[in-house]
Scaffold this motif. Sequence first.
Motif, PDB file in Angstrom:
ATOM      1  N   LYS A 133      21.571  38.914  -4.642  1.00 38.64           N
ATOM      2  CA  LYS A 133      22.662  37.942  -4.543  1.00 38.64           C
ATOM      3  C   LYS A 133      22.149  36.509  -4.581  1.00 38.64           C
ATOM      4  O   LYS A 133      22.869  35.604  -4.980  1.00 38.64           O
ATOM      5  CB  LYS A 133      23.445  38.154  -3.246  1.00 38.64           C
ATOM      6  N   ARG A 134      20.948  36.321  -4.176  1.00 35.29           N
ATOM      7  CA  ARG A 134      20.377  34.971  -4.095  1.00 35.29           C
ATOM      8  C   ARG A 134      20.184  34.409  -5.495  1.00 35.29           C
ATOM      9  O   ARG A 134      19.679  35.071  -6.395  1.00 35.29           O
ATOM     10  CB  ARG A 134      19.030  35.050  -3.372  1.00 35.29           C
ATOM     11  N   GLU A 135      20.614  33.167  -5.654  1.00 36.15           N
ATOM     12  CA  GLU A 135      20.464  32.509  -6.945  1.00 36.15           C
ATOM     13  C   GLU A 135      19.085  31.873  -7.013  1.00 36.15           C
ATOM     14  O   GLU A 135      18.564  31.385  -6.013  1.00 36.15           O
ATOM     15  CB  GLU A 135      21.545  31.440  -7.099  1.00 36.15           C
ATOM     16  N   SER A 136      18.519  31.870  -8.202  1.00 35.02           N
ATOM     17  CA  SER A 136      17.175  31.346  -8.381  1.00 35.02           C
ATOM     18  C   SER A 136      17.144  29.846  -8.119  1.00 35.02           C
ATOM     19  O   SER A 136      18.056  29.118  -8.505  1.00 35.02           O
ATOM     20  CB  SER A 136      16.696  31.642  -9.801  1.00 35.02           C
ATOM     21  N   GLU A 137      16.092  29.405  -7.485  1.00 35.58           N
ATOM     22  CA  GLU A 137      15.946  27.976  -7.209  1.00 35.58           C
ATOM     23  C   GLU A 137      15.231  27.261  -8.346  1.00 35.58           C
ATOM     24  O   GLU A 137      15.143  26.040  -8.349  1.00 35.58           O
ATOM     25  CB  GLU A 137      15.154  27.783  -5.907  1.00 35.58           C
ATOM     26  N   TYR A 138      14.737  28.000  -9.303  1.00 35.44           N
ATOM     27  CA  TYR A 138      14.020  27.401 -10.420  1.00 35.44           C
ATOM     28  C   TYR A 138      15.024  27.018 -11.501  1.00 35.44           C
ATOM     29  O   TYR A 138      15.904  27.797 -11.861  1.00 35.44           O
ATOM     30  CB  TYR A 138      12.991  28.387 -10.980  1.00 35.44           C
ATOM     31  N   ARG A 139      14.888  25.816 -12.034  1.00 29.50           N
ATOM     32  CA  ARG A 139      15.771  25.312 -13.088  1.00 29.50           C
ATOM     33  C   ARG A 139      15.008  25.328 -14.416  1.00 29.50           C
ATOM     34  O   ARG A 139      14.196  24.454 -14.685  1.00 29.50           O
ATOM     35  CB  ARG A 139      16.215  23.878 -12.784  1.00 29.50           C
ATOM     36  N   ARG A 140      15.306  26.322 -15.227  1.00 31.08           N
ATOM     37  CA  ARG A 140      14.585  26.487 -16.480  1.00 31.08           C
ATOM     38  C   ARG A 140      14.868  25.328 -17.438  1.00 31.08           C
ATOM     39  O   ARG A 140      13.961  24.850 -18.116  1.00 31.08           O
ATOM     40  CB  ARG A 140      14.979  27.821 -17.106  1.00 31.08           C
ATOM     41  N   GLU A 141      16.109  24.893 -17.486  1.00 31.89           N
ATOM     42  CA  GLU A 141      16.459  23.787 -18.391  1.00 31.89           C
ATOM     43  C   GLU A 141      15.688  22.528 -18.023  1.00 31.89           C
ATOM     44  O   GLU A 141      15.204  21.796 -18.890  1.00 31.89           O
ATOM     45  CB  GLU A 141      17.963  23.494 -18.335  1.00 31.89           C
ATOM     46  N   LYS A 142      15.560  22.308 -16.721  1.00 35.05           N
ATOM     47  CA  LYS A 142      14.834  21.129 -16.252  1.00 35.05           C
ATOM     48  C   LYS A 142      13.362  21.213 -16.660  1.00 35.05           C
ATOM     49  O   LYS A 142      12.765  20.227 -17.097  1.00 35.05           O
ATOM     50  CB  LYS A 142      14.968  21.031 -14.735  1.00 35.05           C
ATOM     51  N   TRP A 143      12.783  22.422 -16.569  1.00 33.29           N
ATOM     52  CA  TRP A 143      11.381  22.607 -16.973  1.00 33.29           C
ATOM     53  C   TRP A 143      11.207  22.328 -18.467  1.00 33.29           C
ATOM     54  O   TRP A 143      10.254  21.674 -18.886  1.00 33.29           O
ATOM     55  CB  TRP A 143      10.934  24.037 -16.698  1.00 33.29           C
ATOM     56  N   GLU A 144      12.136  22.835 -19.273  1.00 35.12           N
ATOM     57  CA  GLU A 144      12.021  22.652 -20.720  1.00 35.12           C
ATOM     58  C   GLU A 144      12.161  21.180 -21.102  1.00 35.12           C
ATOM     59  O   GLU A 144      11.435  20.683 -21.966  1.00 35.12           O
ATOM     60  CB  GLU A 144      13.075  23.498 -21.442  1.00 35.12           C
ATOM     61  N   GLN A 145      13.087  20.479 -20.443  1.00 41.87           N
ATOM     62  CA  GLN A 145      13.235  19.045 -20.716  1.00 41.87           C
ATOM     63  C   GLN A 145      11.965  18.290 -20.334  1.00 41.87           C
ATOM     64  O   GLN A 145      11.494  17.408 -21.068  1.00 41.87           O
ATOM     65  CB  GLN A 145      14.425  18.474 -19.937  1.00 41.87           C
ATOM     66  N   HIS A 146      11.391  18.649 -19.223  1.00 44.49           N
ATOM     67  CA  HIS A 146      10.159  17.994 -18.779  1.00 44.49           C
ATOM     68  C   HIS A 146       9.021  18.267 -19.764  1.00 44.49           C
ATOM     69  O   HIS A 146       8.236  17.375 -20.094  1.00 44.49           O
ATOM     70  CB  HIS A 146       9.791  18.489 -17.373  1.00 44.49           C
ATOM     71  N   TRP A 147       8.951  19.488 -20.273  1.00 43.12           N
ATOM     72  CA  TRP A 147       7.889  19.843 -21.215  1.00 43.12           C
ATOM     73  C   TRP A 147       8.039  19.070 -22.527  1.00 43.12           C
ATOM     74  O   TRP A 147       7.058  18.591 -23.089  1.00 43.12           O
ATOM     75  CB  TRP A 147       7.906  21.347 -21.469  1.00 43.12           C
ATOM     76  N   GLU A 148       9.271  18.905 -22.993  1.00 39.70           N
ATOM     77  CA  GLU A 148       9.494  18.126 -24.225  1.00 39.70           C
ATOM     78  C   GLU A 148       9.079  16.674 -24.025  1.00 39.70           C
ATOM     79  O   GLU A 148       8.471  16.054 -24.904  1.00 39.70           O
ATOM     80  CB  GLU A 148      10.965  18.211 -24.637  1.00 39.70           C
ATOM     81  N   ARG A 149       9.381  16.141 -22.841  1.00 38.55           N
ATOM     82  CA  ARG A 149       8.995  14.763 -22.545  1.00 38.55           C
ATOM     83  C   ARG A 149       7.474  14.626 -22.513  1.00 38.55           C
ATOM     84  O   ARG A 149       6.912  13.660 -23.060  1.00 38.55           O
ATOM     85  CB  ARG A 149       9.591  14.338 -21.202  1.00 38.55           C
ATOM     86  N   VAL A 150       6.785  15.605 -21.918  1.00 40.78           N
ATOM     87  CA  VAL A 150       5.322  15.572 -21.855  1.00 40.78           C
ATOM     88  C   VAL A 150       4.736  15.643 -23.259  1.00 40.78           C
ATOM     89  O   VAL A 150       3.794  14.908 -23.594  1.00 40.78           O
ATOM     90  CB  VAL A 150       4.797  16.729 -20.967  1.00 40.78           C
ATOM     91  N   GLU A 151       5.291  16.487 -24.119  1.00 43.30           N
ATOM     92  CA  GLU A 151       4.785  16.580 -25.493  1.00 43.30           C
ATOM     93  C   GLU A 151       5.015  15.280 -26.253  1.00 43.30           C
ATOM     94  O   GLU A 151       4.159  14.840 -27.024  1.00 43.30           O
ATOM     95  CB  GLU A 151       5.468  17.739 -26.220  1.00 43.30           C
ATOM     96  N   HIS A 152       6.152  14.644 -26.050  1.00 40.76           N
ATOM     97  CA  HIS A 152       6.450  13.375 -26.713  1.00 40.76           C
ATOM     98  C   HIS A 152       5.454  12.301 -26.279  1.00 40.76           C
ATOM     99  O   HIS A 152       4.918  11.556 -27.118  1.00 40.76           O
ATOM    100  CB  HIS A 152       7.896  12.959 -26.397  1.00 40.76           C
ATOM    101  N   ILE A 153       5.159  12.256 -24.967  1.00 40.16           N
ATOM    102  CA  ILE A 153       4.192  11.273 -24.453  1.00 40.16           C
ATOM    103  C   ILE A 153       2.813  11.574 -25.012  1.00 40.16           C
ATOM    104  O   ILE A 153       2.080  10.664 -25.420  1.00 40.16           O
ATOM    105  CB  ILE A 153       4.180  11.290 -22.908  1.00 40.16           C
ATOM    106  N   ARG A 154       2.448  12.830 -25.100  1.00 41.69           N
ATOM    107  CA  ARG A 154       1.141  13.223 -25.618  1.00 41.69           C
ATOM    108  C   ARG A 154       1.011  12.825 -27.093  1.00 41.69           C
ATOM    109  O   ARG A 154      -0.039  12.356 -27.529  1.00 41.69           O
ATOM    110  CB  ARG A 154       0.966  14.734 -25.456  1.00 41.69           C
ATOM    111  N   ASP A 155       2.098  13.004 -27.851  1.00 40.20           N
ATOM    112  CA  ASP A 155       2.061  12.617 -29.266  1.00 40.20           C
ATOM    113  C   ASP A 155       1.928  11.106 -29.415  1.00 40.20           C
ATOM    114  O   ASP A 155       1.258  10.620 -30.331  1.00 40.20           O
ATOM    115  CB  ASP A 155       3.324  13.102 -29.983  1.00 40.20           C
ATOM    116  N   ASP A 156       2.566  10.369 -28.513  1.00 39.53           N
ATOM    117  CA  ASP A 156       2.476   8.911 -28.579  1.00 39.53           C
ATOM    118  C   ASP A 156       1.069   8.424 -28.244  1.00 39.53           C
ATOM    119  O   ASP A 156       0.592   7.436 -28.812  1.00 39.53           O
ATOM    120  CB  ASP A 156       3.475   8.267 -27.614  1.00 39.53           C
ATOM    121  N   ILE A 157       0.411   9.100 -27.331  1.00 34.63           N
ATOM    122  CA  ILE A 157      -0.922   8.676 -26.898  1.00 34.63           C
ATOM    123  C   ILE A 157      -1.980   9.074 -27.918  1.00 34.63           C
ATOM    124  O   ILE A 157      -2.941   8.344 -28.150  1.00 34.63           O
ATOM    125  CB  ILE A 157      -1.261   9.297 -25.528  1.00 34.63           C
TER     126      ILE A 157
END
Length: 172
Positions: A133-157
């Motif tokens: 019954k317990r809902e997961s505390e992990y937010r997959r969408e939030k992780w994916e958005q963060h990963w895209e941001r990290v890749e964008h920063i890495r490409d810029d650097i």
Amino acid sequence: MHRAYQPLLPATNKYLKEKWDGDDLRRHRRKASTPSGAAGVAMATPVVDTKGFVTPGHLQVNLKKIQRKKERQAVTDRDNLLLSTRLAEIGNSKGRVDNWNNYAERSLNSEKRRRDMSKITLDNGKILERIEKRESEYRREKWEQHWERVEHIRDDIARYPRGTWLRRIFRQ
């Protein structure tokens, strides 16, 4: 050297002195009697009694040890008799088995173990239900958005953006 004859008086020849001393000793022991009529040296009795004391009879024979030995032998004889009678019975029998175990094996603790097991199963079911019954505390969408941001920063650097060499290979 220590085994060599050592005369009591000084002598010019030790071998002759040993022979003469031996002759004197034998002559002394052979004396049959003295002028006073006493027995010779061979028959003389010592002044000091050097014999050991006579061991008492109760110490020579250990009666308790003999008794224990007889008791052990009696036990052994009795055991041997029992074994021989059992072997005779086995030999005279027809070889049938007379020790059938027709009773059902039953534990005195089985009821309590069954109750405990059912309680544990019920508790485990409740825990599983709460977990499902317990809902997961992990937010997959939030992780994916963060990963895209990290890749964008890495490409810029990066000097050479990631994936550009892959695009060249696949274009050909």
